[in-house]
Design a protein around this motif. Structure first.
Motif, mmCIF file in Angstrom:
data_model
loop_
_atom_site.group_PDB
_atom_site.id
_atom_site.type_symbol
_atom_site.label_atom_id
_atom_site.label_comp_id
_atom_site.label_asym_id
_atom_site.label_seq_id
_atom_site.Cartn_x
_atom_site.Cartn_y
_atom_site.Cartn_z
ATOM 1 N N ASN A 1 43.883 93.422 90.046
ATOM 2 C CA ASN A 1 44.390 92.300 89.278
ATOM 3 C C ASN A 1 45.850 91.979 89.606
ATOM 4 N N TRP A 2 46.152 90.688 89.783
ATOM 5 C CA TRP A 2 47.504 90.212 90.112
ATOM 6 C C TRP A 2 48.515 90.646 89.054
ATOM 7 N N ASP A 3 48.220 90.421 87.784
ATOM 8 C CA ASP A 3 49.170 90.755 86.718
ATOM 9 C C ASP A 3 49.457 92.254 86.678
ATOM 10 N N ALA A 4 48.437 93.072 86.849
ATOM 11 C CA ALA A 4 48.640 94.519 86.861
ATOM 12 C C ALA A 4 49.500 94.933 88.051
ATOM 13 N N TYR A 5 49.336 94.262 89.174
ATOM 14 C CA TYR A 5 50.129 94.544 90.373
ATOM 15 C C TYR A 5 51.616 94.294 90.105
ATOM 16 N N ILE A 6 51.934 93.165 89.506
ATOM 17 C CA ILE A 6 53.329 92.857 89.172
ATOM 18 C C ILE A 6 53.851 93.845 88.129
ATOM 19 N N ASP A 7 53.030 94.170 87.138
ATOM 20 C CA ASP A 7 53.428 95.155 86.124
ATOM 21 C C ASP A 7 53.750 96.508 86.768
ATOM 22 N N ASP A 8 52.972 96.901 87.788
ATOM 23 C CA ASP A 8 53.226 98.164 88.486
ATOM 24 C C ASP A 8 54.592 98.152 89.169
ATOM 25 N N PHE A 9 54.951 97.039 89.811
ATOM 26 C CA PHE A 9 56.272 96.965 90.440
ATOM 27 C C PHE A 9 57.366 97.144 89.399
ATOM 28 N N ALA A 10 57.221 96.466 88.263
ATOM 29 C CA ALA A 10 58.238 96.543 87.211
ATOM 30 C C ALA A 10 58.320 97.956 86.614
ATOM 31 N N ALA A 11 57.179 98.614 86.475
ATOM 32 C CA ALA A 11 57.158 99.934 85.839
ATOM 33 C C ALA A 11 57.458 101.076 86.807
ATOM 34 N N LEU A 12 56.993 100.953 88.055
ATOM 35 C CA LEU A 12 57.024 102.100 88.957
ATOM 36 C C LEU A 12 58.120 102.073 90.018
ATOM 37 N N ILE A 13 58.520 100.887 90.480
ATOM 38 C CA ILE A 13 59.579 100.823 91.496
ATOM 39 C C ILE A 13 60.533 99.652 91.237
ATOM 40 N N PRO A 14 61.025 99.542 90.013
ATOM 41 C CA PRO A 14 61.874 98.388 89.700
ATOM 42 C C PRO A 14 63.174 98.347 90.496
ATOM 43 N N ASP A 15 63.759 99.501 90.775
ATOM 44 C CA ASP A 15 65.046 99.524 91.466
ATOM 45 C C ASP A 15 64.962 98.923 92.863
ATOM 46 N N THR A 16 63.852 99.136 93.543
ATOM 47 C CA THR A 16 63.692 98.583 94.891
ATOM 48 C C THR A 16 63.707 97.062 94.851
ATOM 49 N N PHE A 17 62.951 96.498 93.936
ATOM 50 C CA PHE A 17 62.900 95.032 93.873
ATOM 51 C C PHE A 17 64.219 94.442 93.419
ATOM 52 N N ASP A 18 64.863 95.065 92.460
ATOM 53 C CA ASP A 18 66.165 94.565 92.031
ATOM 54 C C ASP A 18 67.199 94.691 93.150
ATOM 55 N N ALA A 19 67.160 95.797 93.903
ATOM 56 C CA ALA A 19 68.131 96.003 94.979
ATOM 57 C C ALA A 19 68.017 94.942 96.064
ATOM 58 N N VAL A 20 66.802 94.517 96.356
ATOM 59 C CA VAL A 20 66.594 93.512 97.403
ATOM 60 C C VAL A 20 66.724 92.103 96.842
ATOM 61 N N LEU A 21 65.984 91.820 95.798
ATOM 62 C CA LEU A 21 65.879 90.434 95.329
ATOM 63 C C LEU A 21 67.107 89.926 94.580
#
Length: 158
Positions: free
Chosen positions: A80-100
Motif C-alpha cells: 500500500n502507498w500510504d503504508a509505504y510513506i508511513d514507513d519512511f516517516a517512522a523508520l528512516i525520517p532523518d534520511t529524507f529530511d537530510a536530503v529533501l
C-alpha cells in the motif's frame, strides 16, 4: 451520515504485488552539493541497514540532473502507498529530511501534509514491468535463504 474511510487514489503503476514510485523535486539554488555530500557520505552498510528497515522496499535511487537543479527519487515497493510513506516517516525520517530539506517547499517528513507534498511531486511511469511481479521482497529474500541452505547441503553431500 458515515465517515469517508476510503483511501484516496494514489499515483504510480502497479504490477502484481509491486508498485513503482517516482518523485521529482526542484533543488534549492546552491544546494545540490549538500545533497551529493550527504548521499555519498553514507557508507554502504548504513545504506543497506536503512533500506532493510523498510521491509517492502525492492530498490531505490536518488539522481541529481538538469545541471543539479532537479532531484529524482525512484523506488519499487510492495503493498500500500500510504503504508509505504508511513514507513519512511517512522523508520528512516532523518534520511529524507537530510536530503529533501534541500528541495523547494519540503515541509518535513513528520509534517501532516507530507503525503500531499509527495503526491504533488510524484509522476506515474508510462510503463512498468517487473521480472517477478507476484514476488514480494520478503518472498525473494526467503527464496534466497532457502537456496543458500540447499546449496550448502549439496556442498556437504559431496
Amino acid at each position: 451520515m458515515t465517515a469517508n474511510t476510503q483511501t484516496p487514489s494514489r499515483p504510480g503503476l502497479k504490477e502484481g504485488k509491486t508498485s513503482e514510485f517516482t518523485l521529482f523535486f526542484n533543488v534549492k539554488p546552491g544546494h545540490a552539493q549538500q545533497i551529493r555530500d550527504y548521499l555519498q557520505g553514507v557508507d554502504h552498510d548504513k545504506r543497506r541497514a536503512l533500506t532493510d528497515r523498510i521491509g517492502t522496499l525492492h530498490d531505490l535511487r536518488w539522481v541529481l540532473f538538469d545541471d543539479d537543479t532537479r532531484l529524482l527519487f525512484a523506488s519499487n515497493f510492495d503493498g500500500n502507498w500510504d503504508a509505504y510513506i508511513d514507513d519512511f516517516a517512522a523508520l528512516i525520517p532523518d534520511t529524507f529530511d537530510a536530503v529533501l530539506q534541500h528541495t523547494e517547499g519540503y515541509p518535513g517528513i513528520k509534517d501532516p501534509g507530507i503525503k500531499d507534498f509527495v503526491v504533488a511531486h510524484q509522476a506515474t511511469a508510462c510503463t512498468y514491468l517487473r521480472a517477478a511481479p507476484d514476488a514480494t521482497i520478503t518472498d525473494i529474500q526467503k527464496a534466497l535463504r532457502v537456496n543458500k541452505t540447499f546449496q550448502q547441503l549439496l556442498d556437504e553431500a559431496n
